[in-house]
Design a protein around this motif. Structure first.
Motif, mmCIF file in Angstrom:
data_model
loop_
_atom_site.group_PDB
_atom_site.id
_atom_site.type_symbol
_atom_site.label_atom_id
_atom_site.label_comp_id
_atom_site.label_asym_id
_atom_site.label_seq_id
_atom_site.Cartn_x
_atom_site.Cartn_y
_atom_site.Cartn_z
ATOM 1 N N LEU A 113 -10.087 0.054 5.786
ATOM 2 C CA LEU A 113 -9.646 0.691 4.545
ATOM 3 C C LEU A 113 -8.957 2.025 4.831
ATOM 4 C CD1 LEU A 113 -12.703 -0.006 2.195
ATOM 5 C CD2 LEU A 113 -10.528 -1.219 2.269
ATOM 6 N N LYS A 114 -9.525 2.813 5.757
ATOM 7 C CA LYS A 114 -8.913 4.103 6.091
ATOM 8 C C LYS A 114 -7.534 3.908 6.717
ATOM 9 C CE LYS A 114 -13.030 6.989 6.654
ATOM 10 N NZ LYS A 114 -13.832 7.823 7.577
ATOM 11 N N THR A 115 -7.411 2.928 7.607
ATOM 12 C CA THR A 115 -6.109 2.640 8.225
ATOM 13 C C THR A 115 -5.103 2.215 7.172
ATOM 14 O OG1 THR A 115 -7.201 1.934 10.269
ATOM 15 C CG2 THR A 115 -4.920 1.219 9.936
ATOM 16 N N ASN A 116 -5.560 1.389 6.254
ATOM 17 C CA ASN A 116 -4.683 0.915 5.177
ATOM 18 C C ASN A 116 -4.198 2.074 4.318
ATOM 19 O OD1 ASN A 116 -4.339 -0.301 2.229
ATOM 20 N ND2 ASN A 116 -4.037 -1.968 3.686
ATOM 21 N N MET A 117 -5.061 3.026 4.035
ATOM 22 C CA MET A 117 -4.678 4.183 3.220
ATOM 23 C C MET A 117 -3.690 5.075 3.967
ATOM 24 S SD MET A 117 -8.385 5.127 1.511
ATOM 25 C CE MET A 117 -7.756 6.478 0.506
#
Length: 691
Positions: free
Chosen positions: A419-423
């Motif tokens: 999720l952090k990478t996606n953001m």
């Protein structure tokens, strides 16, 4: 076979006390659908089909007392209340079977049960046909029994050990009536047979003693369901329907043993039972709390508390190997928790309500959603808050389980990293697939599945709705859970662009900052909304295709508090399907009500004081003005009097005093006998005007 079938040709009249209470109610309801003798015949001919009621042999005819319920049960042909002992004995004599329940909720019936069995025993020679008396009691009369083997406490007790039983100190009256029932049935069993059915802790069909734990798990207000004490005690249990089946078999078989155990085959600790309930209905987590905390609970009676702390291993040996019972939960509550949960929901009328609220920005979706959630006790699901909550939950989970390198912690860490990478790749925002997965996971949580939810302003497009609510095609996927998240009701709030623009322009600065509704941002969002809802494939079309027709509600300035909107919603959705206020909520509401009352009284007193001050000031001002006017009038009167007095003096000096002075001088000189007449004659004779 013919002789056995002959037992089915006539119905039996069964008297049960308090048929409106939990245990008696479900025993009576079960027997009302059973054919007399059916369990016996089924045992003899196990390969035959189940024997059902027919024109030749009806079901048991149920009659009984009620404790005050106005509503008829539907399964009892006659219900009695407020009977005299003479009237009660008449109904007992007319019955073929008398069942007296003195389990938890009927402990007040102990004295009456003793009287009933004694009275029937004394009159048994006049019975036109044999009669059976069954006492449903409790295993609390065994609570202090010593282990059979001091070296092996796991050896279970059976019916044969009943003479060694020792009761909990709160159940001495129960064991006394048990002994009386067994004793009176030995004199003439062919004419009057008596039995004691000692029941384990009952569950099923809405619950009784376990209801607190079911409700706590269902409501989801506690992150961890409490286990009082260490939870290591073994609790003998029985499903209420299986208890009824045992009673049916006692009636049909008239067995030789008079004392029977009604327990399933489980040997679960109370901690295992509560953990199973929490996992099936709630967060799945439990915590041990001090036993003293039970004092603070209002939901559990003392008898139920006593049952929860019993520790016995029991085996219903005779019942298991000699009766014909179609067990509902032979392996116990833990093994059959899913079935028991479904019974609980059905019996309590606990069904989720799933609602989706859609509409343009600033139309009031969140306000209406909050009002719906408050009215129906549902969970408010918003996109931004759900994403924030998910990330925070993953962060907390990873931090708590850093020391535990298990699969669950690794999965949480991997998902958080994803999720952090996606953001990072999307300028601080999540892409649509991640958002949809987060929202789907949220709607599949136990609270949302149990009570239901209000989905606020999501999905926004047809494709999002299709992805979010579509049933999984994967064979391993949980199709049922996909179905359970589809909204039942869709409400589309709408308003004119002019109304929405005016509303945003009129918003206070604090609200604008809180909602990010700057006018320019709002205009772009409104334009995007109108564009998304002008194509052929719009979000409401998805619900139409699923036969969930959206209901359109127009918003205008005539209903600023959304009262009319809520009336339409409630009319469409109907009554709540959840619990009413809990004791905790009632206490909180009462405290808030008291605070509001105090505030209102203080405001009223302050307002009254303010009004009184104003009135006092007005009175003082009026008094000042009146005094001023009075003083002014008084001064004017004095001035007028002084003027008139001066004028009178002047008049007297000029006209009267000269003549009067001369007359007085003459009067003093002559000194006549009648001075007044003399003076009057003098003034008359010397009047200047007459001269």
């Amino acid at each position: 076979m013919a002789a056995d079938m002959e037992t089915l040709t006539s119905s039996k009249r069964v008297f049960i006390n308090n048929v409106d209470k939990y245990t008696s109610k479900y025993v009576a309801q079960f027997l009302s659908s059973c054919v007399p003798g059916a369990s016996y015949v089924a045992k003899q001919f196990e390969d035959e089909e189940e024997i059902k009621p027919s024109s030749q042999g009806g079901t048991f005819e149920i009659v009984g007392t009620v404790s005050g319920s106005e509503k008829k049960s539907g399964f009892a042909v006659e219900e009695y209340s407020n009977l005299t002992r003479q009237e009660l004995f008449h109904h007992l004599k007319e019955s073929d079977v008398v069942v007296y329940n003195i389990y938890n909720e009927n402990a007040d019936q102990i004295e009456e049960a003793s009287w009933a069995v004694s009275a029937l025993h004394g009159d048994m020679n006049s019975f036109p046909r044999p009669k059976t008396f069954i006492l449903i009691s409790t295993l609390m009369t065994w609570a202090l029994i010593k282990p059979l083997d001091t070296d092996d406490a796991k050896t279970p007790f059976t019916e044969e050990d009943y003479k060694r039983r020792k009761p909990h100190h709160n159940f001495n009256d129960h064991i006394a009536v048990e002994k009386l029932v067994v004793k009176l049935g030995r004199s003439n069993q062919s004419q009057f047979s008596t039995y004691v059915v000692a029941s384990g802790l009952q569950y099923g069909m809405g619950e009784q003693a376990f209801h607190f734990f079911f409700k706590t798990s269902w409501m989801g207000e506690e992150q961890e369901v409490p286990i009082f004490g260490d939870g290591s005690n073994f609790v003998p249990t029985i499903h209420i329907t299986d208890l009824a089946g045992i009673v049916q078999n006692v009636i049909d078989y008239n067995p030789k043993p008079q004392y029977l155990l009604a327990v399933d085959e489980s040997h679960n600790t109370i901690a295992e039972i509560i953990s199973a309930i929490a996992a099936a209905l709630g967060p799945g987590k439990t915590r041990n709390v001090p036993i003293e905390d039970l004092i603070l609970l209002k939901e559990l009676t003392q008898a139920e508390i006593d049952h929860l702390f019993i520790s016995l291993r029991m085996e219903a040996f005779f019942v298991t190997y000699n009766f014909s019972i179609k067990w509902v939960s032979k392996k116990g509550i833990v093994e059959n928790i899913d079935q028991v949960v479904e019974e609980y929901k059905l019996a309590r009328g606990l069904l989720p309500i799933r609602i989706c609220v859609l509409g343009p920005p600033a139309v009031g979706k969140s306000t209406v959603s909050k009002k719906i959630c408050k009215h129906y006790k549902l969970h408010h699901v918003k996109l931004k808050e759900t994403i924030t909550e998910t990330l925070a939950h993953l962060e907390s989970k990873v931090q708590m389980e850093e020391s535990n390198e298990d699969d669950e912690s690794q999965e949480a860490q991997e998902l958080l990293n994803t999720l952090k990478t996606n953001m990072e790749e999307n300028d601080g925002r999540l892409d649509e697939q991640c958002v949809l997965q987060i929202m789907k996971d949220k709607l599949k949580t136990k609270p949302c599945i149990n009570q239901g939810f209000v989905l606020d302003a999501f999905p926004k497009t047809y494709n999002q709705a299709k992805e979010l609510f579509s049933v999984e095609e994967d064979e391993n996927a949980d199709k049922q859970s996909s179905i359970q998240i589809i909204p039942e009701y869709v409400f589309c709030l709408d308003a004119t662009d002019e109304f929405l623009k005016e509303r945003v322009l009129d918003l206070p600065e604090s609200v604008v900052q809180e909602t990010s509704y700057s006018f320019d941002t709002f205009l772009s969002r409104l334009e995007m909304y109108r564009k998304n809802n002008s194509d052929d494939e719009i979000v409401i079309n998805y619900f139409d295709e699923q036969e969930i027709p959206p209901q359109h509600i127009e918003i205008n300035g005539e209903d600023p508090e959304y009262v009319l909107v809520m009336e339409k919603v409630i009319k469409s959705v109907g009554k709540a399907r959840n619990y009413s206020s809990t004791t905790k909520h009632l206490d909180e509401e009462q405290k808030l009500a008291e605070i509001r009352l105090r505030e209102e009284e203080e405001m009223s007193q302050a307002e009254a004081g303010h009004i009184e001050d104003e009135e006092e000031q007005q009175r003082a001002q009026c008094w000042k003005e009146w005094n001023g006017r009075l003083e002014e009038a008084k001064q004017q009167d004095e001035e007028l009097l002084m003027t008139e007095e001066e004028s009178a003096k002047q008049y007297l000096r000029c006209t009267v005093m000269p003549v009067l002075s001369q007359g007085l001088s003459e009067l003093c000189r002559i000194r006549p006998s009648n001075a007044v007449d003399f003076l009057a004659e003098y003034i008359l004779n010397n009047n200047p005007e007459m001269e």
